[in-house]
Scaffold this motif. Structure first.
Motif, PDB file in Angstrom:
ATOM      1  N   THR A   1      -3.288  -9.734  -1.663  1.00 36.64           N
ATOM      2  CA  THR A   1      -4.442  -9.926  -0.783  1.00 36.64           C
ATOM      3  C   THR A   1      -5.006 -11.336  -0.920  1.00 36.64           C
ATOM      4  OG1 THR A   1      -5.003  -7.570  -0.926  1.00 36.64           O
ATOM      5  CG2 THR A   1      -6.736  -9.074  -0.202  1.00 36.64           C
ATOM      6  N   ARG A   2      -5.111 -11.795  -2.151  1.00 38.68           N
ATOM      7  CA  ARG A   2      -5.614 -13.159  -2.367  1.00 38.68           C
ATOM      8  C   ARG A   2      -4.664 -14.199  -1.758  1.00 38.68           C
ATOM      9  NH1 ARG A   2      -9.541 -13.156  -6.557  1.00 38.68           N
ATOM     10  NH2 ARG A   2      -9.724 -11.113  -7.581  1.00 38.68           N
TER      11      ARG A   2
ATOM     12  N   ARG B   1       0.830  -1.212   0.000  1.00 38.27           N
ATOM     13  CA  ARG B   1       0.000   0.000   0.000  1.00 38.27           C
ATOM     14  C   ARG B   1       0.859   1.254   0.000  1.00 38.27           C
ATOM     15  NH1 ARG B   1      -3.149  -2.979   4.496  1.00 38.27           N
ATOM     16  NH2 ARG B   1      -4.686  -4.199   3.321  1.00 38.27           N
TER      17      ARG B   1
ATOM     18  N   GLU C   1      -0.493   1.218 -11.831  1.00 31.85           N
ATOM     19  CA  GLU C   1      -1.380   0.104 -12.186  1.00 31.85           C
ATOM     20  C   GLU C   1      -0.787  -1.224 -11.720  1.00 31.85           C
ATOM     21  OE1 GLU C   1      -3.481  -1.872 -16.168  1.00 31.85           O
ATOM     22  OE2 GLU C   1      -2.217  -0.076 -16.331  1.00 31.85           O
TER      23      GLU C   1
ATOM     24  N   LEU D   1      -1.354  -1.599  -8.009  1.00 33.52           N
ATOM     25  CA  LEU D   1      -2.737  -1.990  -7.714  1.00 33.52           C
ATOM     26  C   LEU D   1      -2.948  -3.488  -7.940  1.00 33.52           C
ATOM     27  CD1 LEU D   1      -4.730   1.005  -9.252  1.00 33.52           C
ATOM     28  CD2 LEU D   1      -4.694   0.329  -6.840  1.00 33.52           C
ATOM     29  N   LEU D   2      -2.436  -3.984  -9.050  1.00 33.22           N
ATOM     30  CA  LEU D   2      -2.560  -5.415  -9.331  1.00 33.22           C
ATOM     31  C   LEU D   2      -1.797  -6.241  -8.304  1.00 33.22           C
ATOM     32  CD1 LEU D   2      -2.174  -5.356 -13.223  1.00 33.22           C
ATOM     33  CD2 LEU D   2      -4.275  -5.723 -11.916  1.00 33.22           C
TER      34      LEU D   2
ATOM     35  N   ILE E   1      -1.249  -5.449  -5.155  1.00 39.26           N
ATOM     36  CA  ILE E   1      -2.011  -5.475  -3.905  1.00 39.26           C
ATOM     37  C   ILE E   1      -3.146  -6.486  -3.996  1.00 39.26           C
ATOM     38  CG2 ILE E   1      -3.570  -4.125  -2.456  1.00 39.26           C
ATOM     39  CD1 ILE E   1      -1.822  -1.707  -2.989  1.00 39.26           C
ATOM     40  N   ASP E   2      -3.833  -6.504  -5.125  1.00 38.99           N
ATOM     41  CA  ASP E   2      -4.940  -7.450  -5.296  1.00 38.99           C
ATOM     42  C   ASP E   2      -4.435  -8.894  -5.234  1.00 38.99           C
ATOM     43  OD1 ASP E   2      -7.795  -8.037  -6.140  1.00 38.99           O
ATOM     44  OD2 ASP E   2      -6.685  -8.985  -7.784  1.00 38.99           O
ATOM     45  N   ASN E   3      -3.327  -9.168  -5.903  1.00 37.32           N
ATOM     46  CA  ASN E   3      -2.781 -10.524  -5.898  1.00 37.32           C
ATOM     47  C   ASN E   3      -2.279 -10.908  -4.514  1.00 37.32           C
ATOM     48  OD1 ASN E   3      -1.742 -13.000  -7.247  1.00 37.32           O
ATOM     49  ND2 ASN E   3       0.244 -12.134  -6.692  1.00 37.32           N
TER      50      ASN E   3
END
Length: 495
Positions: free
Chosen positions: A397-398, A310, A387, A390-391, A393-395
């Motif tokens: 998190t999973r 983040r 970008e 952001l990707l 962080i999403d990965n």
């Protein structure tokens, strides 16, 4: 013969230990030692300090700067007398001293205050000219430069400082993650050492029981109650337990060396001290895990890797601000105000500063690279990096969610295994007692008895492993949800 083998094994263990008295060590002491003495952690603690120096470097851009310059110039040139048509030489000597202070401010404004003192001495061989003449000048000047487009505004000019602050915070999160991993490694290795010690105790007791069983069987063979063939399975079982005892001692030594390294314990080569773990693998009062949703929320809020990701996103967003401003043309407003005094001596020139001589300059300066290729590339790069963050962080998190859920399931499995292995051990103890009674009256074979002993030993080992595995599973769960340090009462940066 069997007793001699047992003595030889004990002597080998004593020689392997070098006769060094074992040092008692609790789990809390091991963790504390690691936090104080682990070399890698001591090195990692310097990273936030190093990162903080970059903040000072970036802030130094707005520090006042004092400057001074001294120049001495001498030249000779030929000139033409327009009235007489004669050529004559002029020699000029000039001395300049300039000093002042300048500073850049967060809105982009640059201010410079300077003072200049110069002396000019001229000599000429022209007919009728004076031999020499001197002119002193004193000057005060104030210069202001204000960007109107590119480089204008606090949001742009403070980007580097804010990025340095984020980098410092990221290094603190990295330190926190490293500390959590170290504490988890220490606890896991400690329990590996406990498990190895318990296995050694079980294998030694089992070996002693097998040797006693062999002696009793030999006596019955001599009396004619049993056939000599009954000795073979018992001796094979005793040999197998010696092998397992050797492997268990090796696992203990490996775990001991790893724990010594993690705790930063110094020792001479080949003289690693013995460690006796004092903390029993009994379950603590707070050993029951929370619902998996609670651990997931903790992980999403406190996992060091997510916090770092983040912060990286915030850094990239700041870079977008900077590069977007860099696409603008350079348009600067500059103002220079000066006051000068002229005289034939230094003191007189200073006194003349309150005279009528002055100069004032106001203007605009425009700069724009043709094509703006570099600025556009930097801005596009910053956008792509944002970008990508952001990707990421999403990965991440999973992955964190999968890690926590898998660890929670492992805790549940280990908890269920504790009860199951306890029941198995109780059943195997009853089976062994029945086989011993049947063997005494000749209703079973030595092979069946040795198999029952083998199954009980395995059940005992499995029960110990289940208890210790549960403790290790809890440690892994707390590490993955980012709460391990707080549960251990450890204060660390980045929280």
């Amino acid at each position: 013969m069997t007793r001699m083998n047992g003595l030889l094994i004990g002597l080998a263990a004593l020689l392997a230990s070098g006769g060094v008295q074992a040092e008692s060590l609790t789990l809390e002491e091991a963790v504390l030692r690691a936090l104080e003495s682990n070399a890698a952690l001591r090195s990692e603690r310097l990273e936030p300090e190093i990162a903080a120096t970059f903040q000072e470097i970036e802030r130094a851009v707005f520090d006042p700067e004092i400057f001074a310059e001294l120049r001495v110039r001498r030249d000779r040139e030929d000139r033409l007398d327009d009235r007489l048509g004669d050529r004559f030489a002029v020699e000029t000597e000039r001395e300049d001293v300039q000093a002042g202070i300048r500073q850049q401010f967060a809105p982009g404004t640059e201010v410079e205050l300077g003072v200049t003192q110069d002396r000019r001495l001229s000599e000429s061989d022209a007919p009728g000219a004076a031999d020499s003449s001197a002119l002193h000048r004193s000057r005060l000047n104030l210069t202001l430069n204000q960007p109107l487009l590119r480089g204008s505004g606090r949001a742009v000019n403070l980007v580097r400082i804010q990025q340095a602050e984020l980098d410092t915070l990221r290094s603190e999160y990295e330190l926190r993650g490293f500390t959590e991993a170290l504490v988890a490694d220490v606890e896991t290795t400690y329990w590996d050492l406990v498990q190895a010690e318990r296995e050694i105790e079980l294998f030694e007791a089992s070996l002693a029981l097998a040797e006693e069983q062999i002696e009793r069987t030999e006596e019955r063979v001599r009396l004619g109650d049993l056939s000599e063939t009954e000795l073979a399975p018992l001796e094979a079982e005793a040999a197998l337990r010696r092998q397992e005892l050797i492997d268990a001692r090796n696992r203990r030594d490996v775990a001991r060396l790893e724990l010594l390294q993690l705790t930063g314990t110094d020792y001479a080569p080949g003289e690693a001290p013995e460690l006796t773990p004092e903390t029993a693998p009994t379950l603590p009062e707070d050993a029951e895990p929370d619902p998996v949703a609670t651990h997931l929320l903790l992980a999403l809020e406190h996992r060091a890797e997510l916090r770092e990701a983040r912060l990286l996103l915030q850094r990239n967003e700041l870079e977008l601000v900077r590069t977007r401003n860099g696409l603008l043309p350079r348009l600067d407003l500059f103002v220079t105000l000066g006051k000068s005094g002229y005289a034939d001596s230094f003191g007189s020139a200073v006194e003349e500063l309150d005279g009528r001589s002055y100069d004032a300059v106001v203007g605009l300066r425009v700069e724009q690279p043709l094509g703006r290729r570099a600025g556009q590339a930097e801005h596009r790069q910053a956008g792509l990096q944002r970008e990508q963050a952001l990707l990421g962080i999403d990965n991440l998190t999973r992955l964190v969610q999968v890690d926590v859920q898998s660890a929670w399931l492992e805790v549940a499995r280990s908890q269920a295994q504790i009860e199951a292995t306890a029941a198995t051990r109780a059943a195997q103890e009853e089976r062994l007692r029945a086989e011993e009674a049947r063997f005494e009256v000749g209703q079973t074979t030595a092979f069946a008895l040795s198999q029952a002993q083998r199954d009980l030993l395995q059940a005992q080992v499995d029960q110990q492993a289940a208890q210790i595995g549960y403790r290790q599973a809890l440690v892994d769960l707390y590490r993955l949800d980012g709460s391990l340090l707080e549960r251990r009462g450890i204060q660390a940066r980045g929280y």
